[in-house]
Design a protein around this motif. Structure first.
Motif, PDB file in Angstrom:
ATOM      1  N   PHE A   9       0.833  -1.194   0.000  1.00  0.00           N
ATOM      2  CA  PHE A   9       0.000   0.000   0.000  1.00  0.00           C
ATOM      3  C   PHE A   9       0.867   1.243   0.000  1.00  0.00           C
ATOM      4  CE2 PHE A   9      -2.124   3.474   2.239  1.00  0.00           C
ATOM      5  CZ  PHE A   9      -3.248   3.612   1.443  1.00  0.00           C
ATOM      6  N   SER A  10       0.584   2.142  -0.902  1.00  0.00           N
ATOM      7  CA  SER A  10       1.264   3.440  -0.872  1.00  0.00           C
ATOM      8  C   SER A  10       0.207   4.514  -1.088  1.00  0.00           C
ATOM      9  CB  SER A  10       2.356   3.517  -1.933  1.00  0.00           C
ATOM     10  OG  SER A  10       1.807   3.357  -3.213  1.00  0.00           O
ATOM     11  N   PRO A  11       0.326   5.623  -0.362  1.00  0.00           N
ATOM     12  CA  PRO A  11      -0.668   6.699  -0.508  1.00  0.00           C
ATOM     13  C   PRO A  11      -0.601   7.296  -1.906  1.00  0.00           C
ATOM     14  CG  PRO A  11       1.155   7.413   0.854  1.00  0.00           C
ATOM     15  CD  PRO A  11       1.376   5.957   0.561  1.00  0.00           C
ATOM     16  N   PRO A  12      -1.689   7.902  -2.336  1.00  0.00           N
ATOM     17  CA  PRO A  12      -1.660   8.533  -3.657  1.00  0.00           C
ATOM     18  C   PRO A  12      -0.630   9.658  -3.675  1.00  0.00           C
ATOM     19  CG  PRO A  12      -3.683   9.080  -2.478  1.00  0.00           C
ATOM     20  CD  PRO A  12      -2.950   8.075  -1.650  1.00  0.00           C
ATOM     21  N   PRO A  13       0.003   9.878  -4.800  1.00  0.00           N
ATOM     22  CA  PRO A  13       1.030  10.939  -4.857  1.00  0.00           C
ATOM     23  C   PRO A  13       0.411  12.319  -4.661  1.00  0.00           C
ATOM     24  CG  PRO A  13       0.593  10.056  -7.045  1.00  0.00           C
ATOM     25  CD  PRO A  13      -0.186   9.217  -6.075  1.00  0.00           C
ATOM     26  N   ARG A  14       1.140  13.148  -3.959  1.00  0.00           N
ATOM     27  CA  ARG A  14       0.721  14.531  -3.749  1.00  0.00           C
ATOM     28  C   ARG A  14       1.214  15.382  -4.902  1.00  0.00           C
ATOM     29  NH1 ARG A  14       2.448  16.037   2.356  1.00  0.00           N
ATOM     30  NH2 ARG A  14       0.634  15.208   3.416  1.00  0.00           N
ATOM     31  N   PRO A  15       0.463  16.404  -5.231  1.00  0.00           N
ATOM     32  CA  PRO A  15       0.988  17.305  -6.268  1.00  0.00           C
ATOM     33  C   PRO A  15       2.219  18.032  -5.737  1.00  0.00           C
ATOM     34  CG  PRO A  15      -1.043  18.170  -5.330  1.00  0.00           C
ATOM     35  CD  PRO A  15      -0.824  16.811  -4.737  1.00  0.00           C
ATOM     36  N   ARG A  16       3.197  18.195  -6.560  1.00  0.00           N
ATOM     37  CA  ARG A  16       4.418  18.895  -6.141  1.00  0.00           C
ATOM     38  C   ARG A  16       4.242  20.384  -6.373  1.00  0.00           C
ATOM     39  NH1 ARG A  16       8.232  15.509  -4.257  1.00  0.00           N
ATOM     40  NH2 ARG A  16       8.227  13.445  -5.146  1.00  0.00           N
ATOM     41  N   LEU A  17       4.373  21.142  -5.285  1.00  0.00           N
ATOM     42  CA  LEU A  17       4.239  22.589  -5.369  1.00  0.00           C
ATOM     43  C   LEU A  17       5.583  23.234  -5.107  1.00  0.00           C
ATOM     44  CD1 LEU A  17       0.983  23.059  -3.267  1.00  0.00           C
ATOM     45  CD2 LEU A  17       1.184  22.994  -5.743  1.00  0.00           C
ATOM     46  N   SER A  18       5.809  24.358  -5.732  1.00  0.00           N
ATOM     47  CA  SER A  18       7.032  25.115  -5.458  1.00  0.00           C
ATOM     48  C   SER A  18       6.864  25.820  -4.114  1.00  0.00           C
ATOM     49  CB  SER A  18       7.283  26.147  -6.559  1.00  0.00           C
ATOM     50  OG  SER A  18       6.302  27.173  -6.493  1.00  0.00           O
ATOM     51  N   VAL A  19       7.963  26.294  -3.567  1.00  0.00           N
ATOM     52  CA  VAL A  19       7.916  27.041  -2.317  1.00  0.00           C
ATOM     53  C   VAL A  19       7.028  28.269  -2.474  1.00  0.00           C
ATOM     54  CG1 VAL A  19       9.292  28.397  -0.692  1.00  0.00           C
ATOM     55  CG2 VAL A  19      10.166  26.226  -1.545  1.00  0.00           C
ATOM     56  N   GLU A  20       7.163  28.936  -3.587  1.00  0.00           N
ATOM     57  CA  GLU A  20       6.357  30.132  -3.834  1.00  0.00           C
ATOM     58  C   GLU A  20       4.867  29.799  -3.848  1.00  0.00           C
ATOM     59  OE1 GLU A  20       9.037  29.306  -5.682  1.00  0.00           O
ATOM     60  OE2 GLU A  20      10.404  30.902  -5.056  1.00  0.00           O
ATOM     61  N   GLU A  21       4.504  28.659  -4.447  1.00  0.00           N
ATOM     62  CA  GLU A  21       3.102  28.257  -4.500  1.00  0.00           C
ATOM     63  C   GLU A  21       2.563  27.913  -3.109  1.00  0.00           C
ATOM     64  OE1 GLU A  21       2.728  26.270  -8.925  1.00  0.00           O
ATOM     65  OE2 GLU A  21       3.801  25.162  -7.370  1.00  0.00           O
ATOM     66  N   MET A  22       3.387  27.235  -2.303  1.00  0.00           N
ATOM     67  CA  MET A  22       2.959  26.898  -0.938  1.00  0.00           C
ATOM     68  C   MET A  22       2.780  28.163  -0.103  1.00  0.00           C
ATOM     69  SD  MET A  22       4.923  23.397   0.128  1.00  0.00           S
ATOM     70  CE  MET A  22       6.549  23.759  -0.519  1.00  0.00           C
ATOM     71  N   LEU A  23       3.703  29.116  -0.213  1.00  0.00           N
ATOM     72  CA  LEU A  23       3.597  30.360   0.536  1.00  0.00           C
ATOM     73  C   LEU A  23       2.379  31.158   0.096  1.00  0.00           C
ATOM     74  CD1 LEU A  23       7.351  31.415   0.636  1.00  0.00           C
ATOM     75  CD2 LEU A  23       5.976  30.519   2.519  1.00  0.00           C
ATOM     76  N   ALA A  24       2.118  31.192  -1.202  1.00  0.00           N
ATOM     77  CA  ALA A  24       0.955  31.920  -1.718  1.00  0.00           C
ATOM     78  C   ALA A  24      -0.343  31.281  -1.221  1.00  0.00           C
ATOM     79  CB  ALA A  24       0.988  31.950  -3.237  1.00  0.00           C
ATOM     80  N   ALA A  25      -0.374  29.949  -1.146  1.00  0.00           N
ATOM     81  CA  ALA A  25      -1.577  29.251  -0.691  1.00  0.00           C
ATOM     82  C   ALA A  25      -1.885  29.575   0.765  1.00  0.00           C
ATOM     83  CB  ALA A  25      -1.404  27.745  -0.872  1.00  0.00           C
ATOM     84  N   LYS A  26      -0.859  29.860   1.559  1.00  0.00           N
ATOM     85  CA  LYS A  26      -1.052  30.197   2.971  1.00  0.00           C
ATOM     86  C   LYS A  26      -1.127  31.701   3.195  1.00  0.00           C
ATOM     87  CE  LYS A  26       0.932  26.036   4.869  1.00  0.00           C
ATOM     88  NZ  LYS A  26      -0.075  25.589   5.789  1.00  0.00           N
ATOM     89  N   THR A  28       1.139  34.022   3.050  1.00  0.00           N
ATOM     90  CA  THR A  28       2.210  34.506   3.916  1.00  0.00           C
ATOM     91  C   THR A  28       2.783  35.809   3.380  1.00  0.00           C
ATOM     92  OG1 THR A  28       3.850  33.228   2.712  1.00  0.00           O
ATOM     93  CG2 THR A  28       2.877  32.188   4.644  1.00  0.00           C
ATOM     94  N   GLN A  29       3.384  36.554   4.271  1.00  0.00           N
ATOM     95  CA  GLN A  29       4.029  37.808   3.924  1.00  0.00           C
ATOM     96  C   GLN A  29       5.486  37.741   4.362  1.00  0.00           C
ATOM     97  OE1 GLN A  29       2.373  40.242   2.219  1.00  0.00           O
ATOM     98  NE2 GLN A  29       0.708  38.755   2.190  1.00  0.00           N
ATOM     99  N   PRO A  30       6.382  38.395   3.640  1.00  0.00           N
ATOM    100  CA  PRO A  30       7.787  38.384   4.057  1.00  0.00           C
ATOM    101  C   PRO A  30       7.986  39.123   5.375  1.00  0.00           C
ATOM    102  CG  PRO A  30       7.481  39.708   2.060  1.00  0.00           C
ATOM    103  CD  PRO A  30       6.155  39.144   2.425  1.00  0.00           C
ATOM    104  N   ILE A  31       8.997  38.708   6.112  1.00  0.00           N
ATOM    105  CA  ILE A  31       9.376  39.394   7.343  1.00  0.00           C
ATOM    106  C   ILE A  31      10.158  40.633   6.937  1.00  0.00           C
ATOM    107  CG2 ILE A  31      10.750  39.248   9.457  1.00  0.00           C
ATOM    108  CD1 ILE A  31      10.242  36.194   9.320  1.00  0.00           C
TER     109      ILE A  31
END
Length: 64
Positions: A9-26, A28-31
């Motif tokens: 059993f292996s979980p379904p693959p997750r979509p690969r997101l760039s760091v920029e995409e992950m930060l945009a999804a959350k 986030t704002q730069p310090i």
């Protein structure tokens, strides 16, 4: 019908997101300054000193 073995059993693959995409999804704002990181964790200097003393003692408890 048989159940697959755990190693099969292996979980379904997750979509690969760039760091920029992950930060945009959350949304986030730069310090921009150290003030952005400031937090009023302790109510007094005495409370901070007690915490630091406890932390120091715990880190050195098993050293001796």
């Amino acid at each position: 019908m048989s159940t697959p073995a755990p190693e099969d059993f292996s979980p379904p693959p997750r979509p690969r997101l760039s760091v920029e995409e992950m930060l945009a999804a959350k949304n986030t704002q730069p310090i921009r300054s150290l003030d952005d990181l400031a937090a009023d964790t302790f109510e007094s200097d005495e409370e901070l000193e007690e915490f630091l003393a406890f932390t120091y003692a715990e880190r050195h408890r098993d050293v001796a």
